[in-house]
Design an enzyme around this catalytic site. Structure first.
Site, PDB file in Angstrom:
ATOM      1  N   TYR A  25      -7.176  -3.294  -2.980  1.00  0.00           N
ATOM      2  CA  TYR A  25      -7.247  -4.639  -2.431  1.00  0.00           C
ATOM      3  C   TYR A  25      -8.150  -5.475  -3.334  1.00  0.00           C
ATOM      4  O   TYR A  25      -9.368  -5.399  -3.254  1.00  0.00           O
ATOM      5  CB  TYR A  25      -7.792  -4.584  -1.006  1.00  0.00           C
ATOM      6  CG  TYR A  25      -7.723  -5.867  -0.212  1.00  0.00           C
ATOM      7  CD1 TYR A  25      -7.182  -7.034  -0.742  1.00  0.00           C
ATOM      8  CD2 TYR A  25      -8.203  -5.908   1.096  1.00  0.00           C
ATOM      9  CE1 TYR A  25      -7.125  -8.191   0.001  1.00  0.00           C
ATOM     10  CE2 TYR A  25      -8.154  -7.065   1.851  1.00  0.00           C
ATOM     11  CZ  TYR A  25      -7.611  -8.213   1.298  1.00  0.00           C
ATOM     12  OH  TYR A  25      -7.568  -9.365   2.032  1.00  0.00           O
ATOM     13  N   LYS A  52      -2.871  -5.064  -4.392  1.00  0.00           N
ATOM     14  CA  LYS A  52      -2.666  -6.337  -3.696  1.00  0.00           C
ATOM     15  C   LYS A  52      -3.507  -7.374  -4.439  1.00  0.00           C
ATOM     16  O   LYS A  52      -4.734  -7.357  -4.386  1.00  0.00           O
ATOM     17  CB  LYS A  52      -3.123  -6.205  -2.241  1.00  0.00           C
ATOM     18  CG  LYS A  52      -3.052  -7.444  -1.379  1.00  0.00           C
ATOM     19  CD  LYS A  52      -3.540  -7.077   0.026  1.00  0.00           C
ATOM     20  CE  LYS A  52      -3.411  -8.214   1.026  1.00  0.00           C
ATOM     21  NZ  LYS A  52      -4.437  -9.261   0.825  1.00  0.00           N
TER      22      LYS A  52
END
Length: 305
Positions: A135, A163
């Site tokens: 992330y 991401k």
């Protein structure tokens, strides 16, 4: 890569003022995402307020999610924590509950070095034993992943995806090409930042990690499918309908706006965790107007709950 492709819908996590998860309300929200046909659910991401919840409540949320939608749609669980051992414990909790994948941001109070983030990611991935998505969220973590660190992590067994935030220079196409050249072929590269979703998918991104899909999954899915099919005109038309909402996301932060949407549509009556404050009545009217551009009917959406 199958868990990290297409539309990943990130739900809010309804709680009371003491931070106790309303598991029934959460199950209703996740069921709507399932019925809309999203490709995965992002649970306990930033939209899900993971940083505001205790380990026990995070465990309850994952268990409730798996009881509701487990085995019907992949569930990717955020396991970020300040300490590596805490993140490892959260990863083990998620696996024990039946989660399909993990999402890990390098949370910190003291700024982290690249080696510290690398070791943190490797340790949590090994502890969880599930496919892990990096992330990359410098807006909240203040840590920026370099291309070389992403390439290094992408070679670690079990780390399957990243991401990404929207690039500051807006060059999604160039960034994707650069990262593809440095990472394995099966390493998934997807984007958050809802207002750039259409372009990221049109340029070949593997996934849209979507805030808005947590409450408006059908509308987000239509945009996703058009963009992934290369239907530029249709994707841009759908994206334009979202534009008033994107503007509010940028102005207030999507977290606050999502709580307003949940209330407006009658999906659940909750407020953000303190110290985050709900939007004022005037701004809630602006959210209602933005929803109107999507031709939503509050009563109809509420009946889905």
């Amino acid at each position: 890569m199958t868990h990290f492709s297409g539309l990943s819908a990130f739900s809010i996590t309804p709680t009371d003022a003491a931070g106790r998860v309303d598991t029934a309300a959460l199950a209703r929200l996740l069921d709507r995402i399932l019925r809309a046909g999203a490709d995965s659910i992002g649970l306990l991401g930033s939209t899900g307020g993971y940083a505001f919840l205790s380990r026990d409540e995070r465990r309850r949320a994952v268990e409730a999610a798996m009881e509701s939608v487990g085995g019907k749609i992949p569930v990717i669980v955020g396991v970020g924590a300040l300490r590596t051992d805490e993140a490892e414990a959260l990863a083990r909790d998620a696996k024990a509950a039946g989660a399909d994948g993990l999402l890990l941001a390098p949370m910190s109070y003291t700024p982290l070095t690249e080696e510290e983030v690398y070791q943190h990611m490797v340790s949590v991935s090994a502890a969880g034993g599930l496919p892990l998505c990096i992330y990359n969220n410098p807006g909240t973590t203040r840590f920026i992943f370099s291309d070389s660190l992403i390439a290094r992590l992408a070679k670690v067994p079990g780390i399957a995806a990243i991401k990404m935030p929207l690039p500051a220079d807006g060059d999604i196409r160039g960034e994707l090409a650069r990262l593809r050249a440095q990472t394995p072929k099966d390493f998934s590269i997807g984007y958050s930042g809802d207002w750039g979703a259409a372009q990221s998918l049109l340029f070949g991104g593997d996934a849209w990690y979507s805030v808005v899909a947590g409450l408006l999954p059908a509308e987000a899915l239509a945009l996703t499918r058009a963009a992934m099919a290369g239907e530029r005109k249709e994707a841009e038309r759908l994206d334009q309908a979202f534009e008033p909402l994107w503007s509010l996301f940028k102005e207030f932060g999507s977290f606050r706006v999502m709580y307003a949407i949940a209330d407006i549509l009658g999906l659940c009556r909750v407020v953000p965790p303190r110290p985050i404050l709900p939007l004022c009545p005037v701004d809630i009217l602006r959210v209602e107007a933005a929803l109107g551009s999507l031709k939503l009917e509050a009563a109809g959406r509420a009946s889905d709950a």
